[in-house]
Design an enzyme around this catalytic site. Structure first.
Site, PDB file in Angstrom:
ATOM      1  N   ARG A 160       0.114  14.304  12.982  1.00  0.00           N
ATOM      2  CA  ARG A 160       0.569  14.078  11.593  1.00  0.00           C
ATOM      3  C   ARG A 160       0.639  15.395  10.819  1.00  0.00           C
ATOM      4  NH1 ARG A 160      -1.471   8.624   9.082  1.00  0.00           N
ATOM      5  NH2 ARG A 160       0.694   8.595   8.364  1.00  0.00           N
ATOM      6  N   LYS A 166       0.852  -1.201   0.000  1.00  0.00           N
ATOM      7  CA  LYS A 166       0.000   0.000   0.000  1.00  0.00           C
ATOM      8  C   LYS A 166       0.881   1.242   0.000  1.00  0.00           C
ATOM      9  CE  LYS A 166      -1.656   1.516   4.058  1.00  0.00           C
ATOM     10  NZ  LYS A 166      -1.354   2.940   4.353  1.00  0.00           N
ATOM     11  N   ASN A 167       1.822   1.320   0.926  1.00  0.00           N
ATOM     12  CA  ASN A 167       2.602   2.548   1.084  1.00  0.00           C
ATOM     13  C   ASN A 167       3.565   2.765  -0.077  1.00  0.00           C
ATOM     14  OD1 ASN A 167       1.140   2.842   3.373  1.00  0.00           O
ATOM     15  ND2 ASN A 167       2.764   2.220   4.769  1.00  0.00           N
ATOM     16  N   CYS A 226      -5.120  12.023  12.607  1.00  0.00           N
ATOM     17  CA  CYS A 226      -5.922  10.791  12.719  1.00  0.00           C
ATOM     18  C   CYS A 226      -5.674  10.222  14.112  1.00  0.00           C
ATOM     19  CB  CYS A 226      -5.527   9.795  11.651  1.00  0.00           C
ATOM     20  SG  CYS A 226      -3.815   9.339  11.809  1.00  0.00           S
ATOM     21  N   ASP A 246       4.263   0.467  12.284  1.00  0.00           N
ATOM     22  CA  ASP A 246       3.002  -0.120  11.804  1.00  0.00           C
ATOM     23  C   ASP A 246       2.783  -1.532  12.348  1.00  0.00           C
ATOM     24  OD1 ASP A 246       3.126   1.404   8.481  1.00  0.00           O
ATOM     25  OD2 ASP A 246       2.702   2.199  10.463  1.00  0.00           O
TER      26      ASP A 246
HETATM   27  C1  EPZ Z   1       4.188   6.675   6.307  1.00  0.00           C
HETATM   28  O1  EPZ Z   1       3.437   7.733   6.863  1.00  0.00           O
HETATM   29  C2  EPZ Z   1       3.229   5.510   6.229  1.00  0.00           C
HETATM   30  N1  EPZ Z   1       2.098   5.865   5.395  1.00  0.00           N
HETATM   31  C3  EPZ Z   1       2.739   5.159   7.636  1.00  0.00           C
HETATM   32  O2  EPZ Z   1       1.938   4.002   7.528  1.00  0.00           O
HETATM   33  C4  EPZ Z   1       3.952   4.815   8.503  1.00  0.00           C
HETATM   34  O3  EPZ Z   1       3.513   4.571   9.831  1.00  0.00           O
HETATM   35  C5  EPZ Z   1       4.923   6.002   8.505  1.00  0.00           C
HETATM   36  O4  EPZ Z   1       5.304   6.325   7.147  1.00  0.00           O
HETATM   37  C6  EPZ Z   1       6.188   5.698   9.283  1.00  0.00           C
HETATM   38  O5  EPZ Z   1       6.838   4.625   8.739  1.00  0.00           O
HETATM   39  C7  EPZ Z   1       2.252   5.889   4.034  1.00  0.00           C
HETATM   40  O6  EPZ Z   1       3.310   5.639   3.524  1.00  0.00           O
HETATM   41  C8  EPZ Z   1       1.041   6.235   3.234  1.00  0.00           C
HETATM   42  P1  EPZ Z   1       6.229   9.950   8.528  1.00  0.00           P
HETATM   43  P2  EPZ Z   1       4.059   9.216   6.880  1.00  0.00           P
HETATM   44  O7  EPZ Z   1       6.219  11.211   7.765  1.00  0.00           O
HETATM   45  O8  EPZ Z   1       4.949   9.397   5.732  1.00  0.00           O
HETATM   46  C9  EPZ Z   1       6.069  13.311  11.832  1.00  0.00           C
HETATM   47  C10 EPZ Z   1       0.022   2.702   7.767  1.00  0.00           C
HETATM   48  O9  EPZ Z   1      -0.544   2.201   8.748  1.00  0.00           O
HETATM   49  N2  EPZ Z   1       5.975  14.302  10.761  1.00  0.00           N
HETATM   50  O10 EPZ Z   1       7.389   9.023   8.399  1.00  0.00           O
HETATM   51  O11 EPZ Z   1       2.958  10.189   7.076  1.00  0.00           O
HETATM   52  C11 EPZ Z   1       4.822  12.449  11.940  1.00  0.00           C
HETATM   53  O12 EPZ Z   1       3.805  13.117  12.669  1.00  0.00           O
HETATM   54  C12 EPZ Z   1       0.539   4.111   7.850  1.00  0.00           C
HETATM   55  O13 EPZ Z   1       0.227   2.107   6.676  1.00  0.00           O
HETATM   56  C13 EPZ Z   1       6.014  15.656  11.092  1.00  0.00           C
HETATM   57  O14 EPZ Z   1       6.101  16.021  12.256  1.00  0.00           O
HETATM   58  O15 EPZ Z   1       4.916   9.140   8.214  1.00  0.00           O
HETATM   59  C14 EPZ Z   1       5.342  11.233  12.657  1.00  0.00           C
HETATM   60  O16 EPZ Z   1       5.369  11.494  14.037  1.00  0.00           O
HETATM   61  C15 EPZ Z   1       0.295   4.764   9.199  1.00  0.00           C
HETATM   62  N3  EPZ Z   1       5.932  16.581  10.101  1.00  0.00           N
HETATM   63  C16 EPZ Z   1       6.769  11.103  12.119  1.00  0.00           C
HETATM   64  O17 EPZ Z   1       7.100  12.367  11.540  1.00  0.00           O
HETATM   65  C17 EPZ Z   1       5.836  16.206   8.778  1.00  0.00           C
HETATM   66  O18 EPZ Z   1       5.792  17.104   7.902  1.00  0.00           O
HETATM   67  C18 EPZ Z   1       6.928  10.047  11.043  1.00  0.00           C
HETATM   68  O19 EPZ Z   1       5.981  10.292  10.068  1.00  0.00           O
HETATM   69  C19 EPZ Z   1       5.804  14.831   8.456  1.00  0.00           C
HETATM   70  C20 EPZ Z   1       5.886  13.903   9.464  1.00  0.00           C
END
Ligand code: EPZ
Length: 422
Positions: free
Chosen positions: A116, A17-18, A111, A299
């Site tokens: 996020r 998916k991701n 969410c 995840d």
């Molecule tokens: C991706 O989300 C995945 N989703 C998530 O999977 C996964 O948990 C996550 O990466 C971490 O591996 C998809 O790929 C669609 P991040 P993403 O940016 O990219 C903070 C699932 O269940 N952050 O790596 O949104 C954020 O809040 C989903 O399949 C900021 O603060 O995750 C988090 O605490 C859930 N500012 C951390 O970074 C930003 O601009 C990591 O988030 C971006 C992120």
């Protein structure tokens, strides 16, 4: 499932998916047709298809492949009702800027796993030279031509790394992303973009370098398998004391996960593109700390806690990626789990048995945790919130039934459609 029927057999894992979502956004960069294979038929993919169509991309879907022709984009505005449904659609901003010189994308909602925010995305796009303003819940960006730049990420954010990689592909000059995420889905996106003609080095490490090119072409590309689906089935095998082989996987994508499942007592046999998961005794308590790749994947935290709730001993699970990813614990407690949450830490005292109960999934992986718990629980469990589960797991009911689970969908008057495990 009464008394926890052992799951036995083999199950084919669907595409990631991701991985697919990031690549679908990247397909907007090409004035041509991309064919993607091994695409999972799940809610989030359908949402991304609708989003790309709303921008003018021509999309055909047939079984597990889809084609995306982004030659003629007709809009720079992503619809709110689609972006609010799925955070990943925010990543169309970079490609729209690169192709059309402007983009208006609604801010994705938070969410049940955390706020996020998108500050890293916005800061990165600004560093690439775009003018950005946020008003009325939308981010508007404008740039005649993005310029390569040095970008340092405060946190190795997977989505931000993917988003900025796509935005930088058609920029003028070289971009270096430091403290980049190294998830396999980042590498898969880089492989896809490179096949389209992009010049990318270092994907999968903490420093990714992108040299901008003038144009990218559509290609035929196969998405990597979904490591989180594979891990979920591994935990389902372990929690039911079963013997399950997952096929069509890339075992090294599960390297951060397998040793921890082995610490919990599972037997894991890795072959070229299959993994056999078995559990011969009661799970063993073990501590888990989620981290960006190659750490234990966040995840898998939720289904892992479900497994540890039946372990012999006390486990401590620390969630280092999201600030609110324990909301599902109250639902596991309704099934008899003995879990205490303190901030980003959950202390799980293993119990000898879980009992079925009506529960509600609040996000995708929380739903996975409830399903695996229900597979082992004594008595019937009814899980509402199936829309969350269907966002990320293809044919979950059918796949579990093929392994011997007694799970079915039921329209329950109280809670809409629910997953029932008898
Ligand atoms: C991706 O989300 C995945 N989703 C998530 O999977 C996964 O948990 C996550 O990466 C971490 O591996 C998809 O790929 C669609 P991040 P993403 O940016 O990219 C903070 C699932 O269940 N952050 O790596 O949104 C954020 O809040 C989903 O399949 C900021 O603060 O995750 C988090 O605490 C859930 N500012 C951390 O970074 C930003 O601009 C990591 O988030 C971006 C992120």
């Amino acid at each position: 499932m009464t008394g926890g029927t052992r799951l036995e057999g083999s199950v084919r894992i669907s595409g990631s998916k991701n991985g697919a979502l990031a690549i679908m956004a990247g397909a907007l960069l090409a004035k041509g047709k991309t064919v993607l294979r091994n695409v999972p038929k799940i809610g989030d993919i359908f949402t991304m298809v609708e989003t790309l169509r709303s921008l003018g991309a021509q999309i055909e879907m047939n079984g597990d492949w889809l084609s995306i022709d982004a030659t003629n984009l007709t809009s720079h505005e992503a619809p709110y009702e689609l972006v609010k449904r799925m955070r990943a659609s925010f990543c169309v901003m970079g490609p729209l800027l690169a192709r059309l010189g402007r983009a208006r994308v609604p801010m994705p909602g938070g969410c049940d796993i955390g706020a996020r925010p998108i500050d890293f995305h916005v800061k990165g796009i600004q560093t690439l030279g775009a003018y950005i303003e946020t008003e009325h819940g939308c981010v508007y960006a404008e740039s005649l031509k993005l310029r390569g730049a040095q970008i340092y990420l405060d946190f190795p954010s997977a989505g931000t790394t993917q988003h900025l990689m796509t935005a930088a592909c058609l920029a003028d000059g070289v971009t270096v992303i430091q403290n980049a995420a190294a998830e396999p889905e980042v590498t898969d996106l880089a492989d896809y973009l490179t096949a389209m003609g992009a010049k990318i080095e270092g994907a999968g490490t903490t420093t990714v370098k992108i040299a901008g090119v003038d144009e990218l072409r559509g290609v035929d590309y196969t998405i990597i398998p979904d490591r989180m689906e594979a891990g979920t089935f591994g935990i389902a095998a372990a929690i039911t004391g079963g013997d399950v082989t997952v096929t069509h996987v890339v075992p090294e994508h599960l390297e951060p996960f397998i040793p921890k499942l082995q610490d919990a007592g599972a037997r894991v046999d890795v072959r070229e593109n299959t993994i056999r998961f078995r559990m011969l005794e009661r799970p063993i308590a073990t501590d888990v700390m989620t981290m960006p790749h190659p750490g234990f994947p966040t995840d898998m935290q939720q289904p892992m806690v479900a497994l540890l709730s039946l372990a012999d001993g006390t486990s401590v699970v620390t969630e280092n990626v999201y600030e609110r990813r324990f909301k599902y614990i109250s639902e596991l407690q309704r099934m008899g789990a003995d879990i205490k949450q303190e901030g980003r830490t959950a202390i799980i005292k293993g119990v000898s048995q879980l009992t079925g109960a009506p529960v509600t999934a609040t996000d995708l992986r929380a739903g996975a945790a409830l399903v695996v718990a229900a597979l082992a629980a004594e008595g019937k469990t009814e899980i509402a919130g199936t829309e969350h589960i269907d966002r990320g797991y293809e044919n979950l009911v059918e796949k579990l039934c093929s392994l011997g689970a007694d799970i079915y969908r039921a329209d329950s008057e109280r809670r809409g459609t629910a997953l029932c495990l008898a």
